[in-house]
Design a protein around this motif. Structure first.
Motif, PDB file in Angstrom:
ATOM      1  N   ALA A  12       0.833  -1.204   0.000  1.00 46.71           N
ATOM      2  CA  ALA A  12       0.000   0.000   0.000  1.00 46.71           C
ATOM      3  C   ALA A  12       0.868   1.255   0.000  1.00 46.71           C
ATOM      4  O   ALA A  12       0.571   2.238  -0.686  1.00 46.71           O
ATOM      5  N   ASP A  13       1.956   1.237   0.762  1.00 41.55           N
ATOM      6  CA  ASP A  13       2.869   2.373   0.796  1.00 41.55           C
ATOM      7  C   ASP A  13       3.447   2.646  -0.586  1.00 41.55           C
ATOM      8  O   ASP A  13       3.523   3.800  -1.034  1.00 41.55           O
ATOM      9  N   SER A  14       3.846   1.574  -1.276  1.00 40.87           N
ATOM     10  CA  SER A  14       4.461   1.751  -2.592  1.00 40.87           C
ATOM     11  C   SER A  14       3.479   2.291  -3.621  1.00 40.87           C
ATOM     12  O   SER A  14       3.870   2.920  -4.602  1.00 40.87           O
ATOM     13  N   LEU A  15       2.176   2.048  -3.397  1.00 44.31           N
ATOM     14  CA  LEU A  15       1.139   2.545  -4.303  1.00 44.31           C
ATOM     15  C   LEU A  15       0.618   3.916  -3.888  1.00 44.31           C
ATOM     16  O   LEU A  15      -0.235   4.489  -4.571  1.00 44.31           O
ATOM     17  N   GLY A  16       1.102   4.411  -2.764  1.00 44.83           N
ATOM     18  CA  GLY A  16       0.635   5.707  -2.296  1.00 44.83           C
ATOM     19  C   GLY A  16      -0.755   5.664  -1.710  1.00 44.83           C
ATOM     20  O   GLY A  16      -1.463   6.672  -1.694  1.00 44.83           O
TER      21      GLY A  16
END
Length: 207
Positions: A12-16
């Motif tokens: 989720a972090d990598s997808l913003g």
């Protein structure tokens, strides 16, 4: 030193994405094939036979035994899913029961804990799931949230009906107005290029 962030959180972090629905079989904002564990089930848990553990036998008959443990969950033509189950179980023979044991340990006071969940939740069940379906309404009452019953399937319904499963989730979490909202959330967190749940359906089906 803080513990490492779970893989799902890192994704989720990598997808913003700061927020979004999470699908899970036994926990998470979307629950599938989760039986309501009451006092009777807690009392019976220590005496129940192993669900997936089998003792290796020289003639290999334990492989058939392992296959038959889950055969009743699947329809003819779904043997590929059973193949994956056997492979997974054989890869961790000494730990194959840990998931089932954790469910009963964690849910000692399930009804009390469910009342503290404040996030939007959807409990999904399959009509042939004889473990979860009989207590679905009791589960929903304790949780105070919505439920959905798919058109078919058994315990592994997300695997058997991935398209319908994704549609139910997408409609509830992306198209419907969630409590406290003033409109459908759409694809939250700027994840328009990723899309709602279901983007990996083809990958899962092709395993």
């Amino acid at each position: 030193m803080p513990p490492p962030r779970p893989p799902g959180v890192r994704t989720a972090d990598s997808l913003g994405q700061a927020r979004g629905p999470v699908g899970g079989r036994a926990s998470g904002p979307l629950l599938s094939a989760t039986a309501f564990v009451d006092e009777a089930k807690r009392a019976a848990a220590p005496a129940r036979p192993p669900v997936d553990r089998v003792d290796p036998k020289p003639d290999g008959s334990h492989l058939v035994e392992l296959w038959n443990r889950r055969r009743g969950f699947y329809q003819a033509g779904e043997e590929a899913a059973l193949n994956r189950y056997v492979i997974d179980a054989l890869s961790v023979p000494d730990r194959v029961e840990e998931g089932h044991e954790a469910v009963y340990r964690y849910r000692y006071r399930m009804a009390e804990r469910l009342a503290h969940i404040t996030a939007p939740v959807l409990a999904v069940c399959a009509p042939q799931d004889r473990y979860s379906l009989p207590a679905l309404e009791e589960f929903a009452a304790a949780l105070g949230r919505e439920t959905a019953v798919l058109s078919g399937g058994h315990v592994p319904a997300p695997e058997q009906l991935p398209g319908e499963f994704a549609d139910v989730v997408n409609r509830r979490f992306f198209a419907d107005v969630l409590p406290g909202g003033d409109g459908p959330p759409g694809t939250p967190g700027g994840a328009g290029a990723v899309g709602p749940l279901g983007v990996d359906t083809a990958l899962v089906e092709g395993r």
